[in-house]
Design a protein around this motif. Structure first.
Motif, mmCIF file in Angstrom:
data_model
loop_
_atom_site.group_PDB
_atom_site.id
_atom_site.type_symbol
_atom_site.label_atom_id
_atom_site.label_comp_id
_atom_site.label_asym_id
_atom_site.label_seq_id
_atom_site.Cartn_x
_atom_site.Cartn_y
_atom_site.Cartn_z
ATOM 1 N N ARG A 47 0.844 -1.211 0.000
ATOM 2 C CA ARG A 47 0.000 0.000 0.000
ATOM 3 C C ARG A 47 0.875 1.256 0.000
ATOM 4 O O ARG A 47 0.576 2.216 -0.722
ATOM 5 C CB ARG A 47 -0.923 -0.003 1.223
ATOM 6 N N GLU A 80 -11.566 -4.111 6.863
ATOM 7 C CA GLU A 80 -11.635 -2.649 6.960
ATOM 8 C C GLU A 80 -10.497 -1.995 6.173
ATOM 9 O O GLU A 80 -10.662 -0.912 5.601
ATOM 10 C CB GLU A 80 -11.592 -2.212 8.426
ATOM 11 N N GLN A 81 -9.329 -2.647 6.156
ATOM 12 C CA GLN A 81 -8.210 -2.124 5.355
ATOM 13 C C GLN A 81 -8.539 -2.179 3.865
ATOM 14 O O GLN A 81 -8.184 -1.274 3.107
ATOM 15 C CB GLN A 81 -6.936 -2.928 5.652
ATOM 16 N N LEU A 84 -10.659 0.752 2.831
ATOM 17 C CA LEU A 84 -9.872 1.965 2.591
ATOM 18 C C LEU A 84 -9.210 1.925 1.211
ATOM 19 O O LEU A 84 -9.063 2.970 0.558
ATOM 20 C CB LEU A 84 -8.808 2.128 3.681
ATOM 21 N N LYS A 87 -11.171 3.285 -1.831
ATOM 22 C CA LYS A 87 -11.091 4.729 -2.095
ATOM 23 C C LYS A 87 -9.880 5.047 -2.956
ATOM 24 O O LYS A 87 -9.964 5.855 -3.894
ATOM 25 C CB LYS A 87 -11.024 5.500 -0.773
ATOM 26 N N GLU A 88 -8.759 4.408 -2.651
ATOM 27 C CA GLU A 88 -7.527 4.644 -3.414
ATOM 28 C C GLU A 88 -7.672 4.205 -4.861
ATOM 29 O O GLU A 88 -7.091 4.821 -5.762
ATOM 30 C CB GLU A 88 -6.354 3.909 -2.762
ATOM 31 N N ALA A 95 -17.092 -1.364 -1.620
ATOM 32 C CA ALA A 95 -16.963 -1.284 -0.157
ATOM 33 C C ALA A 95 -18.097 -2.004 0.557
ATOM 34 O O ALA A 95 -17.909 -2.524 1.660
ATOM 35 C CB ALA A 95 -16.925 0.177 0.281
ATOM 36 N N LYS A 121 -18.009 3.936 9.682
ATOM 37 C CA LYS A 121 -16.827 4.473 8.990
ATOM 38 C C LYS A 121 -16.936 4.258 7.480
ATOM 39 O O LYS A 121 -16.576 5.142 6.690
ATOM 40 C CB LYS A 121 -15.551 3.817 9.536
ATOM 41 N N ALA A 122 -17.445 3.107 7.091
ATOM 42 C CA ALA A 122 -17.617 2.832 5.658
ATOM 43 C C ALA A 122 -18.652 3.777 5.050
ATOM 44 O O ALA A 122 -18.478 4.260 3.921
ATOM 45 C CB ALA A 122 -18.046 1.383 5.461
ATOM 46 N N LEU A 125 -17.195 7.097 4.364
ATOM 47 C CA LEU A 125 -16.253 7.034 3.242
ATOM 48 C C LEU A 125 -16.977 7.143 1.897
ATOM 49 O O LEU A 125 -16.488 7.795 0.972
ATOM 50 C CB LEU A 125 -15.465 5.720 3.308
#
Length: 301
Positions: A47, A80-81, A84, A87-88, A95, A121-122, A125
């Protein structure tokens, strides 16, 4: 550290992870714990090097290893990682799958609050680009917390459900959600919050074009409102009853309404105003014009 060095570090960690899973004459059981840890570290290195696909692949392998070791909590953390990473890679629509898997694993571990937090959190995002997916996350989080009978926390998630429904202009569903939110706040005796929710519910019903239900709402819960809220709602409902668009617009522009949560402040600007009573003007005839002219010349006498 350069990207090339981080990739080399990740590749070495992957080799160690694969070695941890291999069996031999003296090793009859794979070392899932070591493999999961090494895959997880490799994912981090990839990452940092912006090799996001390889990072995701390592995380999925770490999840498999954690599951084989019945380490549900750590497996959920890896999901959860991956969220994230969506998004990248501009794949936020993916998600939903991983957030639901993370929530299920947290629940399996016996951590419902962690499950709800992961969904929350998701939702944050994806909300900007995919509010419909965020809505499902908030609804799922609410369901999880309701099982635990945590009323205050449930009210917080219910608030997020109500607001995003209003944002999506799903007013019928928002009406039901706000009623549920009011009920939860009644359980915690949060009467000040109920007053603002009554204002929100009245506005949603007016946005639906249902002033009758708006009046019923005020009659049922108006006693929970502050004096300023009572006065504004009374005048607003009277304005709709009297077909007075100017008065309705003034009430919807009240400072406390404009300082409510942003979704309700925006809603107040989008509520269709009453049309008012249109009086059809008769065209004046030439004879009437002549008489008027004569009256003007003759003065009051």
């Amino acid at each position: 550290m350069s990207a090339a060095k981080k990739i080399a570090e990740a590749e070495e960690l992957v080799r160690q992870a694969e070695k941890s899973l291999k069996l031999s004459l003296l090793k009859w059981v794979p070392d899932y714990d070591s493999a999961a840890d090494e895959y997880s570290k490799a994912a981090t290195a990839y990452r940092i090097a912006k090799s996001f696909d390889k990072s995701k692949d390592c995380l999925l392998k770490a999840i498999d290893a954690y599951k084989n070791n019945k380490s549900w909590f750590h497996a959920a953390k890896c999901y959860e990682q991956i969220i994230l990473l969506t998004k990248e890679t501009d794949k936020l629509h993916e998600a939903e799958e991983y957030a639901n898997k993370a929530a299920n694993l947290y629940q399996q571990h016996g951590s419902p609050e962690a499950a709800a937090s992961a969904l929350d959190k998701a939702a944050k995002l994806v909300e900007h680009k995919h509010p419909d997916i965020a809505l499902r996350f908030y609804q799922h989080a609410l369901e999880v917390i309701m099982i635990e009978d945590s009323v205050r926390q449930a009210a917080e998630y219910a608030s997020k459900v109500s607001r995003i429904l209003v944002k999506l202009r799903m007013y019928e569903e928002a009406t039901n959600a706000l009623k549920k939110e009011i009920a939860l706040n009644q359980q915690t005796e949060s009467y000040g919050q109920i007053g603002r929710l009554v204002v929100a519910l009245v506005m949603v019903q007016l946005a639906r074009g249902d002033s009758v239900e708006a009046e019923k709402t005020f009659r049922e819960w108006g006693n929970c409102c502050e004096p300023e809220e009572v006065s504004t709602l009374q005048t607003l409902l009277q304005a709709f009853d009297d077909e007075d668009p100017e008065l309705a617009a003034r009430m919807l522009a009240s400072p406390f309404i404009r300082h409510m949560d942003v979704e309700y402040a925006i809603l107040s600007k989008n509520i269709p105003l009453p049309q008012g009573i249109q009086v059809e003007k008769k065209p004046s005839t030439s004879v009437e014009n002549e008489n008027n002219d004569a009256e003007d010349e003759g003065g009051l006498c």
